[in-house]
Motif scaffolding. Structure first.
Motif, short mmCIF file in Angstrom:
data_model
loop_
_atom_site.label_atom_id
_atom_site.label_comp_id
_atom_site.label_asym_id
_atom_site.label_seq_id
_atom_site.Cartn_x
_atom_site.Cartn_y
_atom_site.Cartn_z
N SER A 223 0.83 -1.21 0.00
CA SER A 223 0.00 0.00 0.00
C SER A 223 0.86 1.25 0.00
O SER A 223 1.67 1.45 0.90
N ARG A 224 0.69 2.06 -1.02
CA ARG A 224 1.44 3.32 -1.09
C ARG A 224 0.57 4.42 -0.52
O ARG A 224 -0.23 5.01 -1.22
N THR A 225 0.72 4.64 0.75
CA THR A 225 -0.08 5.69 1.39
C THR A 225 0.87 6.68 2.02
O THR A 225 2.07 6.49 2.00
N ARG A 226 0.27 7.69 2.61
CA ARG A 226 1.09 8.71 3.26
C ARG A 226 1.53 8.28 4.65
O ARG A 226 2.12 9.04 5.37
N ARG A 227 1.18 7.05 5.04
CA ARG A 227 1.56 6.64 6.40
C ARG A 227 2.21 5.26 6.45
O ARG A 227 2.32 4.67 7.51
N HIS A 228 2.62 4.74 5.30
CA HIS A 228 3.29 3.44 5.29
C HIS A 228 4.73 3.56 4.82
O HIS A 228 5.01 4.12 3.76
#
Ligand code: NSS
Length: 426
Positions: A210-215
């Motif tokens: 998952s390319r998120t702003r928190r991973h």
């Protein structure tokens, strides 16, 4: 090393001082060159006037590149027009090492900035964020020391999954399969039989697609494990820890907080009384906000964003359905005895914690159901065979907490060299 730094100059007004640092900004007006110099503690404006210096110094100042390393000597004066209110009127200016065509310009895009992170980390934003990160870790160690916990150091090469096979990085370990640790938890569970209350700060690795702003794929994981401890007490330790860290950062890192527009008062005033809601209540909140989530699903990035947006303080979500939580959690009916701590304002989960299953047979049953080979977990099962005790613990993502405290756009801004699926360079 230097005898004094830019932050120490306020004690030396009117004196002749020397300073080493890097050219941060430069302006020229005819026979006067202004160079703002940066070091690890702040900035100071140096003025190089043709009439005050020899020809060589003036030439070096005129041709000095941004980010060249420099030496200056001169008189320190108060000047309300200069950034920081101080100006160094130079008698000598030398370039220690030039920096032709420094690759960062006003319009450099975010991807390029990440490609040259080894240069970008010289920015003031980066200094402030990394110092606040140190503050978070200092605050955490201060807390655990006061509580009498023992700090232990868990391995990073491991033979079993702590948090499920889906996000494991595997590697060849002299012909055997090994993994990079996702959590120190299982090893901390062994350590409580000696030290009772332990904590560790260990890099954890997750092959998160998952390319998120928190991973991140690599993050700093602060974990604690306590013997003779049930879930209620576990949550109390968690809220006390987070409050202590916030109070500590509010007190000692106020400059860093203000740099990112955060009022230190919010952190100084925090009290260890976080609200608790159940998983079922969280589902109702999400459904009432139009999120199409069904009972029994876990929360992803988007759900947590919506769930936390209207809260003002961190809060716990408790009693998740057991099916979506890890094999090692104690269960009560169809629920896991666990809680996640959520940061408000859309930031989402910062801690995952639970009471651990202390029944040998139940653990064996769950491992088999998950298709795990028992032989890999024999050592872990021994912990339930020899003097098992009720115990609980949790893991806090340092960068997740920091991102919320500073309100940073992306978790990668919490790392010196962020590691994400797309990034292993530099
Ligand atoms: O998977 S966790 O929710 N829980 C554990 O690993 C437990 N075994 C910890 C324990 O009880 N000792 O991860 C814990 C926290 C989570 O709340 C986040 O704050 C952080 O670790 N975390 C991450 N931070 C950054 N990037 C990624 N990918 C990540 N995954 C977890």
């Amino acid at each position: 090393m230097k005898d004094y730094y830019i932050k120490d100059l306020t004690d030396r007004i009117g004196e002749e001082v020397e300073m080493l640092g890097w050219a941060y900004r430069k302006r020229r007006h005819g026979k006067l060159v202004f160079i703002v110099i940066r070091d690890s503690t702040g900035i100071i404006q140096a003025s190089v006037k043709r009439e005050n210096v020899d020809e060589e110094s003036f030439e070096e100042a005129k041709t000095c590149d941004i980010e060249a390393s420099v030496y200056v000597k001169g008189e320190l004066k108060e000047d309300s027009r200069a950034p920081g209110g101080l100006e160094l009127s130079c008698k000598e200016f030398k370039i220690v090492s030039p920096s032709p065509d420094f690759p960062i310009q006003e319009d450099t895009g975010p991807e390029v900035l990440l490609d040259i992170r080894h240069m970008t980390l010289r920015s003031i934003d980066s200094r402030m964020a990394m110092r606040a990160k140190m503050g978070v870790i200092q605050g955490a160690r201060d807390f655990f020391e006061k509580k009498g916990f023992t700090e232990v150091y868990a391995p990073i090469f491991v033979g079993v999954a702590g948090e499920g096979g889906g996000t494991l990085f595997s590697l060849d370990y002299f012909g055997r399969k090994a993994y990079l640790s996702q959590t120190a938890q299982l090893h901390l569970e062994a350590a409580i039989f000696q030290f009772e209350n332990v904590y560790s700060l260990t890099p954890s690795f997750r092959a998160e697609k998952s390319r998120t702003r928190r991973h991140l794929t690599e993050f700093y994981h602060l974990e604690a494990e306590m013997a003779w401890c049930e879930e209620d007490e576990n949550e109390r330790i968690e809220e006390e820890l987070v409050t202590h860290i916030c109070n500590f950062v509010g007190e000692r890192y106020a400059e860093e907080l203000r740099h990112f527009g955060q009022d230190p008062k919010y952190y100084l005033d925090m009290e260890p009384k976080f609200e608790r809601i159940t998983y079922d209540e969280a589902i109702s909140i999400l459904q009432s906000k139009g999120v199409g989530i069904e009972f029994g699903s876990d929360f992803g990035f988007e759900e947590e964003k919506v769930l936390t947006e209207d809260f003002e303080h961190p809060f716990f979500v408790k009693n998740f359905p057991k099916g979506i939580k890890s094999f090692y959690m104690k269960q009560k009916g169809d629920r896991a005895v666990c809680a996640d701590l959520e940061a408000p304002g859309g930031y989402g989960e910062i801690i995952g914690g639970s009471q651990r299953e202390d029944d040998l047979n139940l653990l064996v049953e769950r491992l088999l159901r998950e298709g795990e080979k028992l032989e890999n977990y024999e050592w872990y099962l021994d912990l339930r065979r020899y003097g098992s005790v009720p115990h609980s613990g949790f893991g806090l993502g340092i960068e997740r907490l920091l991102r919320w405290i500073l309100k940073l756009e992306h978790i990668r801004d919490c790392c010196l060299f962020p590691r994400t699926p797309a990034r292993i360079y530099p």
